[in-house]
Design a protein around this motif. Structure first.
Motif, short mmCIF file in Angstrom:
data_model
loop_
_atom_site.label_atom_id
_atom_site.label_comp_id
_atom_site.label_asym_id
_atom_site.label_seq_id
_atom_site.Cartn_x
_atom_site.Cartn_y
_atom_site.Cartn_z
N ALA A 183 1.02 -1.04 0.11
CA ALA A 183 0.04 -0.06 0.09
C ALA A 183 0.81 1.18 0.09
O ALA A 183 0.74 2.39 -0.76
CB ALA A 183 -0.94 -0.02 1.09
N ARG A 184 1.89 1.20 1.07
CA ARG A 184 2.76 2.47 0.83
C ARG A 184 3.76 2.63 -0.38
O ARG A 184 3.78 3.46 -1.08
CB ARG A 184 3.65 2.22 1.89
N PHE A 185 3.84 1.69 -1.07
CA PHE A 185 4.71 1.67 -2.40
C PHE A 185 3.89 1.99 -3.37
O PHE A 185 4.36 3.04 -4.35
CB PHE A 185 5.07 0.14 -2.56
N ILE A 186 2.45 1.78 -3.43
CA ILE A 186 1.75 2.22 -4.48
C ILE A 186 1.24 3.68 -4.35
O ILE A 186 1.35 4.49 -5.22
CB ILE A 186 0.05 1.38 -4.51
N SER A 187 1.17 3.98 -2.98
CA SER A 187 0.82 5.69 -2.69
C SER A 187 2.47 6.47 -3.21
O SER A 187 1.98 7.36 -4.00
CB SER A 187 0.62 5.79 -1.37
N GLY A 188 3.39 5.84 -2.86
CA GLY A 188 4.65 6.61 -3.32
C GLY A 188 4.66 6.66 -5.02
O GLY A 188 5.05 7.48 -5.38
N PHE A 189 4.35 5.41 -5.60
CA PHE A 189 4.50 5.44 -6.83
C PHE A 189 3.54 6.52 -7.55
O PHE A 189 4.00 7.05 -8.61
CB PHE A 189 4.06 4.10 -7.44
N LYS A 190 2.14 6.64 -7.04
CA LYS A 190 1.36 7.53 -7.49
C LYS A 190 2.02 8.81 -7.42
O LYS A 190 1.94 9.73 -8.44
CB LYS A 190 -0.03 7.31 -6.89
N GLN A 191 2.54 9.29 -6.21
CA GLN A 191 2.70 10.58 -5.86
C GLN A 191 4.15 10.94 -7.18
O GLN A 191 4.06 11.92 -7.78
CB GLN A 191 3.66 10.74 -4.84
N ASN A 240 -0.74 3.29 -16.91
CA ASN A 240 -0.90 1.73 -16.89
C ASN A 240 -0.39 1.03 -15.78
O ASN A 240 -0.95 0.23 -15.16
CB ASN A 240 -0.47 1.18 -18.19
N ALA A 241 0.75 1.34 -15.43
CA ALA A 241 1.49 0.58 -14.34
C ALA A 241 0.86 0.72 -12.92
O ALA A 241 0.73 -0.38 -12.17
CB ALA A 241 3.08 1.31 -14.31
N TYR A 242 0.55 2.37 -12.89
CA TYR A 242 -0.18 2.37 -11.50
C TYR A 242 -1.33 1.80 -11.71
O TYR A 242 -1.72 1.01 -10.59
CB TYR A 242 -0.41 3.97 -11.48
N ASN A 243 -2.18 1.78 -12.55
CA ASN A 243 -3.47 1.23 -12.52
C ASN A 243 -3.49 -0.35 -12.39
O ASN A 243 -4.29 -0.97 -11.69
CB ASN A 243 -4.28 1.36 -13.92
#
Length: 374
Positions: A183-191, A240-243
């Motif tokens: 979850a933390r990785f995805i949040s950081g990736f989005k930013q 696409n990667a984030y999705n």
């Protein structure tokens, strides 16, 4: 101003627009002039000659060097403006001298016509120089804007490259060991993906601004267009990667939620079985021997056994559902198997005990319970 060399073909006009060199003409009948007239002629010839020399220099020799920087171009342009201003001042001096000289000439003479024609040519040459200056000045302004657009484009491209590298390093360097880590990785990736997208869109817009100053058929124009398309593709790939990460996380969280719900249901049902077993043991343990041979007591015992069996079967089914989320070699999986065996053993033990008591009851009451008639 930057000393950077003009890299993209600064348009330089090869030569000032010329209108032909002007010069004084040979006088006819100059000996007939009085001393004052000859002095006026000498003044006129001096001023006209100086102006001719200056105009000829600007038209034929005042050149901008190849590959000049913007600073050099600006200095050259300033020098041109100063020399044109000097020409106008020299023209004013010449014009004043020509009027004095013309006063001594017959207005129908060749000399009179030569002097007036010379004046017109001087005016035309200076106007031509003015037009050339305006061309140079316009070209300089365009070059300054082009260079500014190029520098802005380069700066934005560098920022975009930095943010892309930051995103790529984050994606490849982050270690995920748990759902919370994920979850933390995805949040950081989005930013970081949003930061890259913002920088990339800024660079694309800067590229579009720079294209205004380029020839659409040039290699540089095509290169900027290719860069912009690549940036657009990268934006799409990051989205696409984030999705994909988000969808995978949501799927895992959904499975985790379902597992947690199933585990809770199992725990509740096992707890219910335990409570019913305690109640069943108490019911059986507190009755006297003869009470157990009473038909009403046996019926109550039967009801409790049936309820216990139903609760056990529910718990076993819930346990089997839990197994689909567990590693068969894990301790939780084995614990569920152990619970199932214990529940089946208990059901069998109660059933055997009931049958034994019921058989004793039937032996004591072969005809069933006799009800006295009133």
């Amino acid at each position: 101003m930057s000393r950077t060399r003009l890299l993209f073909g600064l348009l330089i006009i090869a030569a000032l627009i010329t209108a032909g060199c002007t010069g004084t003409k040979t006088m006819v009948g100059s000996d007939s002039l009085p001393a004052a007239g000859q002095s006026a002629r000498a003044d006129y010839q001096k001023y006209a000659g100086d102006l001719t020399t200056e105009i000829s220099y600007l038209q034929n020799h005042y050149r901008l060097t190849d590959n000049a920087t913007l600073d050099e171009y600006q200095a050259w342009l300033g020098g041109l403006a100063d020399r044109i201003a000097l020409c106008r001042q020299m023209y004013d001096n010449m014009s004043a001298a020509s009027k004095t000289y013309l006063a001594y000439l017959n207005n129908s003479s060749d000399e009179y016509r030569n002097v007036t024609a010379e004046d017109a040519r001087f005016k035309a040459d200076i106007e031509s120089l003015n037009r050339s200056y305006d061309q140079y000045a316009g070209n300089y302004d365009t070059s300054v804007k082009k260079m500014a657009a190029l520098e802005e484009y380069r700066r934005d491209l560098n920022l975009t490259a930095d943010s892309y590298n930051d995103l790529n390093n984050y994606a490849s360097g982050t270690k995920v060991k748990s759902v919370s880590d994920y979850a933390r990785f995805i949040s950081g990736f989005k930013q970081k993906a949003d930061s890259f997208e913002s920088d990339a869109e800024t660079a694309i817009n800067a590229g579009e601004e720079y294209l205004i100053y380029l020839d659409p058929g040039s290699e540089e124009y095509k290169a900027v267009e290719a860069n912009n398309k690549a940036l657009q593709d990268n934006i799409g790939q990051c989205q696409n990667a984030y999705n994909k990460y988000k969808s995978d996380y949501d799927e895992k969280m959904g499975a985790q939620s379902a597992a947690q719900s199933t585990f809770k249901d199992y725990v509740d049902k096992v707890g219910k079985v335990s409570a019913m077993k305690t109640d069943l043991d108490k019911y059986r343990g507190t009755a006297q021997a003869m009470e157990k041979l009473d038909k009403s007591w046996l019926d109550g015992y039967r009801q409790k056994i049936d309820a216990f069996d139903a609760a056990c079967n529910d718990a076993i089914a819930s346990g089997n559902a839990c197994k689909s989320y567990l590693d068969p070699s894990g301790s939780d999986y084995k614990s569920i198997d152990t619970n199932e065996k214990n529940m089946k053993d208990s059901m069998a033990a109660y059933e055997d005990n009931y049958k034994s008591l019921y058989a004793t009851y039937r032996n004591l009451h072969p005809l069933g319970t006799i009800t006295s008639a009133k």
